[in-house]
Design a protein around this motif. Structure first.
Motif, short mmCIF file in Angstrom:
data_model
loop_
_atom_site.label_atom_id
_atom_site.label_comp_id
_atom_site.label_asym_id
_atom_site.label_seq_id
_atom_site.Cartn_x
_atom_site.Cartn_y
_atom_site.Cartn_z
N GLY A 494 -26.63 65.43 83.61
CA GLY A 494 -27.41 65.88 84.75
C GLY A 494 -27.26 67.36 85.03
N ALA A 522 -26.80 62.06 90.06
CA ALA A 522 -28.08 61.38 90.28
C ALA A 522 -29.12 61.83 89.25
N VAL A 523 -29.09 63.13 88.90
CA VAL A 523 -30.02 63.62 87.88
C VAL A 523 -29.73 62.95 86.53
N GLU A 525 -28.36 60.00 86.06
CA GLU A 525 -28.84 58.61 86.13
C GLU A 525 -30.34 58.56 85.87
N GLY A 526 -31.09 59.47 86.47
CA GLY A 526 -32.53 59.49 86.28
C GLY A 526 -32.94 59.72 84.83
N LEU A 529 -32.07 56.14 82.97
CA LEU A 529 -32.69 54.88 83.41
C LEU A 529 -33.89 54.44 82.57
N GLN A 535 -29.00 50.98 81.15
CA GLN A 535 -28.95 50.66 82.57
C GLN A 535 -27.52 50.69 83.10
N ALA A 538 -26.18 54.29 83.02
CA ALA A 538 -26.72 55.12 84.10
C ALA A 538 -25.97 54.87 85.40
N ARG A 542 -23.91 57.72 87.52
CA ARG A 542 -24.23 58.04 88.92
C ARG A 542 -22.97 58.08 89.79
#
Length: 637
Positions: A494, A522-523, A525-526, A529, A535, A538, A542
């Motif tokens: 991220g 969070a970036v 994880e995005g 995903l 899954q 990710a 996060r």
């Protein structure tokens, strides 16, 4: 009497003076000397005689003869009327019983239920002690659908063959009419010669009489009913007519039952295909697809064994899934003869056989010897993608005396399953390839991230090794260990959007810079995903900055609410941060890093993970010391 002419006698003694005429003796015994006998005729048939006797010899006048004949005609008319009345009454009674059975026969049901109703109705109508109902297969053989008081084996089946044999192949008791063969009615088996085949067959069942009634549809025999009687049995004309009507109703009921079953079977197949399509679309892995195809093919076609084989890069078949009763189902179906599989793949034409064992020989590359093959009827169809054949789907039934061969309807059904399977496998392969390409791109980005910072080069690989070791030490499942290793490799992905001046800043970050850096979990994880296999990874990425006491980010999770993989990653990332060289600090020692991590156990880190991690470090240190001691002092220069 040998004729329908009247017989007149003036004197029986004169007619037979020596007493050789048996009638003369009878008449003499009762005192008759003269008689006049005329026939009783009904519709041209002689049904009896009327005799007038005299105790004295005398001639008979023409008037007396005419009078006697007139009386005889009246008797004939009365007798015929009575017979017709009895037949009509019997016919009405039987038709009443038949009408009562009509509702039962025409009720929607399976062929087994319909056959039972037909058999019971035939027993009630005929008064039979034993009864059997047979259905005729398209190839001409008969199958017993229902039996009561009679065996279901060879004896009644041999009798049922009389439904279709031409008259010259039987004893002449069965005749063919425009509607099909007429019934075979054996009134008393004992009237036949002892060596007669029908007599032997009936006696083997323990009966005296038999009636074989064919059920015809459009002039062809489709079924039949056999009735057996333990005493001689004659059939009246009303009984024949009513039973003939009954067979028409019965065949209609049986055909309706077959249509009912076919419709139910079709509905079942459509529902099963719909279910298969839904499950194939939801499948996550190729192995799930393989299992679904083999399982559905075996279940839908009522096969004992099923196998799915795929072509590899060298165009050789490899079995990827097999189901079956036999423990060696995989071996006995896949090598089916590679020659057969190859021919199916080359021609894209189904291979259908009634006995696979007769076709498989050792000479056919990979084939089995005939005695070793447990498969009888079998189908092999090609498994195709949009552009090419990718494999084959095979089903088989175990060899046996009464095993049913596959029908063309079942062949088409298997082709439909194979078509759905080929599309699903091709889609899964394409999806897998896309995922692999995406993962490789993400890994390249992760390596690029490491390369941006000369001080932290190979940081992710070192972190993955440590995280893998902790996960293994905790006894986690292989799949979870794999996710943790991937998360360690990609935990900082991220940061790809973070400015270089922030990443390499030697001093403390400002609040705004710190806010930017806190976005990277969070970036990351995005970025992960979109890949189904990522899954779990990710989720770990996060939460790898969460803290045991809930003061971490991005979600402020506390304790075991934090994914275990993220808790492991937090510990090994902190260890790496202390021991790695950075632009703003020199690398710390292992002892210092271990002391700091233990100090933060229970606040920043999971205490259990900390203990296992420190034990792992101590074990590795002991192993290193032992290896050094084993190697001995280094040689002098």
């Amino acid at each position: 009497m040998k004729s329908a002419q009247g017989v007149r006698s003036k004197s029986w003694n004169a007619a037979s003076p020596d007493g050789s005429n048996p009638l003369a003796a009878t008449w003499s015994r009762i005192g008759v000397r003269a008689s006049l006998t005329v026939p009783i005729l009904a519709e041209g048939r002689c049904i009896g005689a009327l005799a007038v006797a005299s105790a004295y010899p005398r001639p008979w006048t023409r008037e007396e003869v005419d009078l006697t004949e007139a009386v005889a005609q009246q008797v004939a008319a009365t007798a015929e009327g009575l017979r017709l009345f009895q037949e009509t009454h019997q016919h009405a009674r039987l038709m009443g019983r038949l009408i009562a059975l009509n509702e039962t026969l025409n009720r929607p049901s399976s062929s087994a239920v319909a056959a039972a109703a037909i058999g019971q109705a035939a027993t009630d109508l005929s008064g039979a002690k034993g009864c059997a109902v047979y259905a005729r297969a398209p190839e001409g053989s008969f199958t017993c659908l229902w039996a009561k008081g009679v065996s279901e084996e060879d004896t009644p089946l041999a009798l049922a063959a009389k439904f279709v044999l031409p008259p010259d192949a039987t004893d002449g008791t069965a005749q063919r009419t425009p509607e099909g063969p007429s019934p075979t009615l054996l009134c008393d088996a004992l009237e036949l010669p002892p060596d007669d085949a029908d007599r032997r067959l009936v006696e083997r069942e323990g009966y005296r009489a038999m009636a074989v009634w064919p059920m015809t549809s459009e002039g062809s025999v489709v079924a039949g009913v056999c009735c057996y009687f333990d005493a001689p049995r004659a059939w009246t004309q009303p009984e024949k007519e009513v039973f003939q009507t009954f067979t028409w109703q019965a065949v209609s009921a049986l055909k309706n039952a077959w249509l009912y079953e076919a419709q139910a079977e079709r509905t079942y197949e459509l529902e099963a295909l719909y279910e298969l399509g839904s499950r194939l679309r939801a499948a996550d892995t190729s192995q799930e697809i393989f299992s679904m195809l083999a399982e559905h093919a075996g279940r839908l076609l009522r096969a004992d064994q099923a196998a799915l084989s795929l072509l590899d890069a060298d165009r050789q078949f490899t079995c990827v899934q097999a189901i079956g009763d036999a423990p060696d189902a995989k071996d006995s179906i896949t090598p089916v003869a590679r020659a057969i599989l190859s021919r199916v793949a080359e021609t894209r034409t189904p291979h259908v056989t009634e006995d696979l064992g007769r076709e498989v020989h050792p000479a056919q590359g990979g084939g089995l010897p005939t005695p070793s093959c447990p498969i009888g009827p079998a189908i092999v169809v090609a498994l195709q993608s949009e552009r090419e054949v990718i494999g084959a789907l095979a089903v088989g039934r175990a060899r046996g005396k009464n095993v049913r061969p596959f029908t063309q309807t079942e062949v088409r059904l298997l082709q439909g399953i194979a078509e759905m399977g080929g599309t699903a496998i091709s889609r899964a392969r394409l999806f897998h390839n896309l995922e692999e390409a995406y993962i490789q791109m993400v890994l390249a980005l992760a390596r690029a991230m490491d390369a941006r910072d000369a001080y932290t080069g190979n940081h992710s690989e070192r972190l993955a090794t440590l995280a893998d070791g902790v996960a293994q030490a905790m006894g986690l499942p292989e799949e979870e260990v794999r996710d943790i290793r991937w998360a360690a490799l990609l935990h900082d992905i991220g940061k790809i959007g973070s400015p270089d001046d922030i990443l390499s800043k030697p001093g403390r970050l400002t609040e705004s810079e710190r806010a930017i850096m806190r976005q990277h979990p969070a970036v990351g994880e995005g970025i992960l995903l979109p890949v189904a296999r990522m899954q779990g990874v990710a989720r770990i990425v996060r939460h790898h900055q969460e803290k045991w006491d809930g003061t971490g980010y991005p979600d402020g999770l506390r304790g075991e609410a934090i994914p275990l993989g993220a808790r492991i990653l937090a510990v090994v990332d902190a260890y790496s941060a202390i021991t790695d060289a950075r632009p703003y600090k020199t690398p710390g020692t292992q002892a210092r890093a271990e002391a700091e991590i233990r100090r933060c156990a229970g606040t920043q880190f999971d205490p259990r993970v900390v203990d296992i991690f420190c034990q792992m470090l101590a074990r590795k240190e002991r192993e290193a010391e032992s290896a050094l001691a084993f190697a001995g002092p280094s040689p002098r220069a």
